[in-house]
Design a protein around this motif. Structure first.
Motif, short mmCIF file in Angstrom:
data_model
loop_
_atom_site.label_atom_id
_atom_site.label_comp_id
_atom_site.label_asym_id
_atom_site.label_seq_id
_atom_site.Cartn_x
_atom_site.Cartn_y
_atom_site.Cartn_z
N ARG A 30 0.81 -1.21 0.00
CA ARG A 30 0.00 0.00 0.00
C ARG A 30 0.85 1.27 0.00
N PHE A 31 1.89 1.29 0.82
CA PHE A 31 2.70 2.51 0.92
C PHE A 31 3.33 2.93 -0.42
N TYR A 47 3.25 12.11 5.53
CA TYR A 47 3.04 10.84 6.21
C TYR A 47 3.87 10.75 7.49
N GLN A 222 -3.38 6.12 5.62
CA GLN A 222 -2.20 5.25 5.57
C GLN A 222 -1.58 5.08 6.96
#
Ligand code: TRP
Length: 448
Positions: A30-31, A47, A222
C-alpha cells in the motif's frame, strides 16, 4: 470460573508481535502505491509528520486502554462504561477487523501464488505487458485466487489457534527477524541497479506544490492502516501486556520500525521501477506487475522474486494474525467461546466475506460503487473512514469519558514516569479530536 488471562511471555515477544501487526501489506504494497499516486517525496513527508502527531499518540491510547483493563475491544467499554453506547465503538472495531481481513487475505493470497510462480519460472522471458496479462489472468480467475486466499487464512488460523504466547508470540519471533534480513538483501539489490538514483530522488525529494487536502486524507488513512490503529488491534495486544512494561518506549519502537520498513520497501520498489523506465504511478498492481518486470531483467531475478514474495507473505501473515485475534479475543472474552471455535468461525467468515473482493477483479469487475471495484471500496472504506472514525471515538473516550488524570497514570503503569505525558494528554483531549473530526467531515462531504 475465570480462566487465567493469557499474557505475553516476554517484553520482546510483545514488541515483535506488535511490529508484526504493523508491518504488512500496508508497508510493502500500500505505501509504495499511495506514494506513487500522490507525488512521491511530498507525501512521504506529510506521512512521517502524521506518524508522530497522530499515530504514536493514538497508539499510546490503545495500548494503555488494553493494558489498564486487560480486556478485548468490546470488553474495554463494558468494563469502563457498562451499559452505555460506547460498547458500540468496540463492535465497530470488530466489524472493521473482519472487513480488513477479508480483502487483506485476498491480496496476501496473490502473494503466496507469486512465490510459486517465481519458483516455476512462470515470468521468465515475459514482456511487461505479458506479465500484466499473467497477473490479470490470475486475479480474474473465479477459483484460483480464492484457493490461495483460503490457504493464507488457514495459515493465519493455525497460528491464532495456538494462542497468544505459544502461537502469535512464538511465530512473530521467528518471522520478523527473517523479514528484516530479506529486506536488507533486496534493498542492496535494488539500490545497486543502474539508474536507481532517480527513483531515490523521486521518493525522498518533497515537491510541496503537490500537497493538497487529498494528500492529507490519504496520509492519515495510511497512518491508521499501517500502524494497525483505529479498530482495537493494539488494545487487544496491549491487554496481554504486564503493568511493568514501558508503553511509550514500546510505541515509539513499533512506530519507528513500521516507518523504517515502509521507507525501505519504497527504496526497494521505486528505484527498481525507475531503473527500468516503468511507471511508479501504476497503482495497486505496482508490485504484482511492475516489480516482476524488473526481476525479469536482472541476474538471479527469479531468486530475488521468490525472496520478495516470501517477504510480502510473511509480513502479511503476522498482520492478519492481529486482525483475526481482535475478533477471536472478543468472542473468547465476552461470549466465552473456545479459542479454537472462535478462530475457525472468524476465519471462515473472513473467507466468505473476501470472495466478492476476489471476484471484483474478474466476473464482478463491472459492479462498482462510486467508481470503486469491491476490493478497492473495502480498502478505502476501512482505511479512509472506519479507522480514522474509530480513532476519533477512541481519543474522545480516552480523553473525556474515561481519562483525564488517569490517562497518564494508565500509560505509566508501574514502569515509571512518562515525561511527555502532559503534552500527550493535551493532544488526546484537544488537537486529535478536532483534527480527526475536521479531516473526516471534509473527506466525507467534499466541497463543504
Ligand atoms: N498494519 C497492517 C499493515 O500495514 C494491517 C493491519 C493489521 C491492520 N492489523 C490491523 C490495519 C488493524 C488496521 C487495523 O499491513
Amino acid at each position: 470460573m475465570e480462566k487465567k488471562k493469557e499474557q505475553w511471555g516476554s517484553r520482546l515477544g510483545f514488541i515483535f508481535a506488535a511490529i508484526g501487526s504493523a508491518v504488512g501489506l500496508g508497508n510493502i504494497w500500500r505505501f509504495p502505491t499511495v506514494v506513487g499516486q500522490n507525488g512521491g517525496g511530498a507525501f512521504v513527508l506529510v506521512y512521517l509528520g502524521m506518524v508522530f502527531v497522530v499515530g504514536i499518540p493514538v497508539m499510546l491510547v490503545e495500548i494503555a486502554l488494553g493494558r489498564a483493563t486487560q480486556r478485548n475491544v468490546v470488553g474495554v467499554f463494558k468494563k469502563l462504561r457498562p451499559g452505555t453506547p460506547w460498547v458500540r465503538v468496540g463492535v465497530l472495531g470488530v466489524a472493521a477487523g473482519f472487513i480488513i481481513l477479508s480483502f487483506y487475505s485476498v491480496i496476501a493470497g496473490w502473494s503466496l501464488a507469486y512465490i510459486f510462480k517465481f519458483l516455476q519460472g512462470d515470468f521468465l522471458h515475459l514482456s511487461p505487458s505479458e506479465i500484466a496479462q499473467t497477473f490479470g489472468d490470475l486475479v480474474a480467475s473465479p477459483v484460483t485466487p480464492i484457493l490461495w486466499q483460503g490457504l493464507f487464512l488457514a495459515l493465519t488460523m493455525g497460528i491464532v489457534i495456538l494462542g497468544v504466547a505459544r502461537g502469535i508470540e512464538r511465530w512473530s519471533k521467528v518471522l520478523m527477524p527473517m523479514l528484516f534480513m530479506l529486506l536488507l538483501i533486496l534493498i542492496a539489490r535494488s539500490l545497486t541497479l543502474d539508474g536507481a538514483r532517480e527513483g531515490v530522488y523521486w521518493l525522498l525529494r518533497p515537491d510541496f506544490a503537490s500537497i493538497n487536502f487529498d494528500t492529507v486524507l490519504t496520509a492519515l488513512g495510511q497512518v491508521f492502516f499501517s500502524l494497525s490503529l483505529g479498530m482495537g488491534a493494539m488494545i487487544t495486544y496491549g491487554s496481554y501486556l504486564s503493568r511493568r512494561e514501558d508503553i511509550p518506549k514500546s510505541a515509539i519502537t513499533i512506530a519507528l520500525a513500521d516507518m523504517a520498513v515502509a521507507i525501505l520497501a519504497g527504496l526497494i520498489i521505486i528505484p527498481a521501477v525507475f531503473a527500468f523506465g516503468l511507471d511508479p504511478e501504476s497503482g495497486p498492481p505496482l508490485i504484482y506487475i511492475t516489480l516482476p518486470a524488473v526481476f525479469q531483467n536482472i541476474p538471479l531475478g527469479s531468486f530475488f522474486g521468490v525472496l520478495f514474495f516470501v517477504l510480502l507473505s510473511t509480513a502479511a501473515l503476522t498482520s492478519a494474525i492481529s486482525l483475526l485475534e481482535v475478533v477471536v479475543a472478543y468472542w473468547v472474552g465476552e461470549l466465552k467461546w473456545s479459542r479454537t471455535g472462535a478462530t475457525l468461525l472468524a476465519g471462515l467468515g473472513a473467507f466468505v466475506l473476501g470472495i466478492p473482493s476476489s471476484l471484483s477483479n474478474g466476473v464482478l469487475a463491472d459492479y462498482t460503487v462510486a467508481g470503486f471495484p469491491f476490493l478497492d471500496l473495502m480498502d478505502a472504506l476501512t482505511a479512509n473512514i472506519l479507522l480514522p472514525l474509530g480513532g476519533l471515538l477512541l481519543v474522545v473516550f480516552a480523553g473525556w469519558v474515561w481519562g483525564g488524570k488517569e490517562l497518564v497514570a494508565a500509560v505509566e503503569g508501574e514502569a515509571g514516569r512518562f515525561p511527555l505525558g502532559g503534552v500527550w494528554a493535551v493532544l488526546v483531549r484537544w488537537l486529535l479530536p478536532l483534527a480527526l473530526a475536521y479531516i473526516l467531515l471534509s473527506g466525507l462531504w467534499p466541497g463543504s
